[in-house]
Design a protein around this motif. Structure first.
Motif, PDB file in Angstrom:
ATOM      1  N   ASP A 164     -13.352  -3.571  -5.425  1.00 29.67           N
ATOM      2  CA  ASP A 164     -12.667  -2.089  -5.925  1.00 29.67           C
ATOM      3  C   ASP A 164     -12.824  -1.911  -4.255  1.00 29.67           C
ATOM      4  OD1 ASP A 164     -15.208  -0.607  -4.924  1.00 29.67           O
ATOM      5  OD2 ASP A 164     -16.046  -1.331  -7.789  1.00 29.67           O
ATOM      6  N   ARG A 165     -12.114  -0.933  -4.106  1.00 25.98           N
ATOM      7  CA  ARG A 165     -11.510  -0.468  -2.883  1.00 25.98           C
ATOM      8  C   ARG A 165     -12.949  -0.135  -2.354  1.00 25.98           C
ATOM      9  NH1 ARG A 165      -7.125  -0.429  -5.898  1.00 25.98           N
ATOM     10  NH2 ARG A 165      -4.929  -1.075  -5.084  1.00 25.98           N
ATOM     11  N   PHE A 209      -8.264  -7.134  -5.710  1.00 29.92           N
ATOM     12  CA  PHE A 209      -8.909  -6.083  -5.573  1.00 29.92           C
ATOM     13  C   PHE A 209      -8.503  -6.361  -7.284  1.00 29.92           C
ATOM     14  CE2 PHE A 209      -7.619  -3.255  -2.568  1.00 29.92           C
ATOM     15  CZ  PHE A 209      -8.497  -2.441  -1.860  1.00 29.92           C
TER      16      PHE A 209
END
Length: 183
Positions: free
Chosen positions: A121-122, A156
């Motif tokens: 994820d970010r 992602f």
């Protein structure tokens, strides 16, 4: 976990070389010490065992392998250390000690290359070291000789369509190329 070879021994033994059924990934699932999802899947097109190091890599592989314009997928593809060091110097950052790899290098049917880096994820972008490595990887693929150039994508897992990926995983589980006919 068995004995892990040094980067130099891996390069000398042909890891990170070949194509299709003859490709040998640079990093094997048994080499990874971290907890998490590691998967060995058999590629239904060429029969080679894949070494995928996260669920995100599995999902991206499923989406890519099902595409008609994808000829080959090479996972854990090593980047040339000298080129990475030169790029790092140009960016004013310390080059990594170990060989840097790209999660997936895809050869499309038209011969073009696309490189993918897969992250959970970010939030990983909050880590400065991760950002520097991503920058090295991006610049690596976007510069240089044309035959070594690739379009680069940071992917992602949270952006991948989970249901489609799970459906493809089910299809792959039961897929038998010998029982497919094209009418």
């Amino acid at each position: 976990m068995g004995i892990v070879m040094s980067d130099e021994n891996k390069l000398a033994n042909g890891y990170g070389t070949g194509e299709g059924k003859d490709y040998k990934p640079f990093v094997l699932t048994k080499d990874v010490k971290k907890q998490g999802t590691r998967s060995n899947l058999k590629d239904w097109k060429h029969g080679r065992m894949l070494h995928l190091l996260s669920q995100g890599e599995v999902w991206l592989y499923m989406l890519l392998r099902w595409r008609d314009d994808v000829a080959d997928i090479r996972e854990q593809y090593p980047l040339k250390k000298e080129k990475v060091a030169r790029i790092a110097e140009g960016l004013g950052i310390t080059p990594p000690r170990n060989v840097l790899t790209t999660d997936m290098l895809v050869t499309k049917t038209d011969g073009t290359l696309v490189a993918y880096s897969v992250k959970q994820d970010r939030s990983v972008l909050d880590d400065e070291k991760t950002v520097r490595r991503q920058m090295l990887e991006k610049v690596y693929w976007e510069e240089g000789r044309e035959e070594e150039r690739a379009e680069f994508h940071l992917v992602f897992k949270e952006d991948l369509p989970e249901m489609a990926c799970r459906n493809l995983m089910t299809c792959f589980r039961f897929y038998d190329i010998d029982k497919v006919c094209d009418m």
